[in-house]
Scaffold this active site. Structure first.
Site, short mmCIF file in Angstrom:
data_model
loop_
_atom_site.label_atom_id
_atom_site.label_comp_id
_atom_site.label_asym_id
_atom_site.label_seq_id
_atom_site.Cartn_x
_atom_site.Cartn_y
_atom_site.Cartn_z
N LYS A 35 15.56 25.40 16.72
CA LYS A 35 14.93 27.07 16.60
C LYS A 35 14.39 26.60 18.09
O LYS A 35 14.08 28.20 18.55
CB LYS A 35 13.95 27.73 15.71
CG LYS A 35 14.67 26.65 14.60
CD LYS A 35 13.39 27.59 13.22
CE LYS A 35 14.13 28.00 11.96
NZ LYS A 35 13.38 27.61 10.78
N ARG A 36 14.31 25.55 19.03
CA ARG A 36 13.37 26.40 20.02
C ARG A 36 14.18 26.63 21.32
O ARG A 36 14.34 26.66 22.25
CB ARG A 36 12.48 24.48 20.70
CG ARG A 36 11.57 24.55 20.08
CD ARG A 36 10.94 23.30 20.81
NE ARG A 36 11.97 21.75 20.91
CZ ARG A 36 11.64 21.01 19.19
NH1 ARG A 36 10.90 21.91 18.35
NH2 ARG A 36 12.38 20.27 20.15
#
Length: 492
Positions: free
Chosen positions: A264-265
């Site tokens: 998700k980063r």
């Protein structure tokens, strides 16, 4: 050969990740290719990470992706979960309540293959910190191994908090063959006496997965690369119980464009993200299958049936597969182009409504014209908003024409636009006129080439490039065309 049985066994800890969908897909493709069974089992023994609604989302994603499974947890017409299959329950917390793990842990304790551990969290933390400081691998030091069964049982009966650990033999090589990675081995001196039953009474993943896979007659464990290091523990547990271990298949990691694990980063990773952007399920499944696998035919566009027919682990890469959204766009655009205009209209309409560009009561004819106009340029449905902006945007502003104003202030441009307005005012706009009107203007004004086309395109779209003029004429219609020409003639 026994019937092939595989399982997708996620934890309900959030929305389905692209990597999770690929694991489910490879399980499904292998099962269907082999004429076997595909099972959905939910591993929810870590109650601290449980997310409300995650189970329902998981099932909805599998249904959306057409990864139909034969046994496991399903949703009824009211969105409630139910279980189907002869090897249930298929939710681990329900299997805990049914006592399925109790008899197996007691068997290991009775046979001196597991033991009660009473060490506090504080002691274990200090132990790990000291081991790190000494440059050693953090692992349990076996303190409670020396407690007799009788004393341990008394402490358990007295209510003392405890876990149950696996008692690994010393200096034993644990070997197994992975279908992708080949032969692997690790010595027990480099392993830990893993916890099998936690202090809350729930089994750990490592214990429950072995018991469940055995009882559900799983023949092939197909899962992510991150579980390779845990597999020797599972192999030894099979040996401790006297059971035959399944074939292990550890899939390469799904990587981002930076060659790091997709997270998700650095990207959208939930399947829901891609659904919202407007990717077709067949395109997403087609592309995900190719992230770490390739067919012998080297095709890049494969149907559902072709994926099943061609799938094999021999063609799965040993290294990570890069998830490239630009390549996904290319695959998706192929599927978009295969839609008929009415199908595409139904897909893009919600995006245009959400943007405030249209209302629900827009005619099918108008929507189909929009679909036909932008079908070739769409990679995904959400792009329709940006691509149709010039149609629905506020055109009567200098900003709209900022990039094309030089095309609008010549004498030729005024002649061309005046003639266009005259014809449309007198005859309206229809498909036949849209096809012939530019030739008529050229014939009647003597103006041709860029001096003919640039003023018309610039006045109607605010750009020198875009869809075919025939489509722009049809979408804007008589009123839209005249309004834009009037504004340009009055201001340039």
């Amino acid at each position: 050969m026994s019937e092939v049985r595989v399982r997708f066994a996620p934890s309900p800890t959030g929305y389905v990740h692209i990597g999770g969908l690929r694991t489910a897909l490879y399980n499904y493709l292998f099962a269907r290719n082999q004429g076997g069974k595909f099972i959905l089992r939910i591993e929810d023994t870590d109650r601290t990470r449980f997310v409300e609604g995650a189970l329902e989302n998981l099932i909805e994603v599998l249904n959306w992706a057409d990864l139909d499974y034969d046994e496991g947890v399903f949703l009824d017409e009211n969105g409630k979960t139910f279980e189907k299959g002869e090897y249930g329950p298929y939710i681990q917390s329900d299997r805990v309540k049914a006592g399925i793990y109790d008899e197996h842990i007691h068997k290991l304790i009775d046979e001196d293959k597991a033991y009660y551990c009473f060490c506090s969290a504080e002691r274990l933390d200090k132990l790990r910190e000291q081991q790190k400081a000494d440059g050693k691998m953090p692992r349990y030091d076996g303190l409670c191994r020396g407690i007799s069964k009788e004393e341990a049982q008394k402490r358990v009966d007295a209510g003392e908090e405890h876990v149950v650990r696996l008692k690994l033999p010393a200096n034993k090589d644990i070997q197994f063959t992975d279908a992708i990675k080949g032969n692997l081995s690790i010595n027990t001196n480099d392993m830990d006496d893993q916890v099998l039953i936690k202090s809350d009474g729930f089994p750990t993943y490592h214990f429950a997965v072995v018991v469940d896979d055995h009882h559900m007659k799983i023949t092939h464990v197909i899962r992510g690369d991150e579980w390779v290091s845990s597999t020797p523990k599972h192999v030894y547990l099979y040996e401790a119980f006297g059971w035959e271990a399944p074939t292990y298949v550890h899939l390469p990691t799904v990587l981002g464009k930076d060659k790091k694990k997709l997270s998700k980063r650095n990207a959208d990773v939930a399947v829901e993200d891609f659904k919202k952007k407007g990717y077709l399920k067949d395109a997403l499944i087609n592309y995900i299958a190719l992230v770490g696998w390739s067919p012998e035919t080297n095709q890049e566009i494969l149907s559902h049936d072709e994926l099943i027919e061609q799938f094999s682990f021999e063609r799965v890469s040993k290294s990570g597969g890069v998830f490239d959204e630009a390549k996904l766009d290319w695959v998706n655009s192929h599927y978009v182009k295969e839609l008929i205009d009415r199908e595409l209209s139904e897909q893009i309409k919600p995006y245009l409504i959400e943007a405030g560009y249209i209302n629900e009561d827009i005619s099918d004819e108008k929507m189909d014209e929009i679909s036909a106009t932008f079908k070739k340029s769409l990679n995904k449905f959400s792009e329709i908003v940006e691509q149709t902006d010039f149609i629905f945007a506020k055109f009567d502003t200098p900003e709209f024409y900022e990039d094309v104003k030089e095309n609008l202030n010549s004498e030729d441009s005024k002649k061309v636009l005046t003639k266009l307005k005259e014809i449309v005012e007198n005859e309206g706009m229809n498909e036949e006129l849209a096809k012939t009107i530019m030739k008529r203007i050229q014939k009647e004004t003597g103006i041709k080439g860029k001096s003919l086309f640039f003023p018309v395109r610039s006045a109607l779209s605010g750009s020198e490039h875009g869809p075919e003029m025939i489509h722009i004429f049809m979408i804007l219609g008589k009123e839209g065309i005249i309004n834009r020409i009037n504004y340009v003639l009055e201001n340039y």
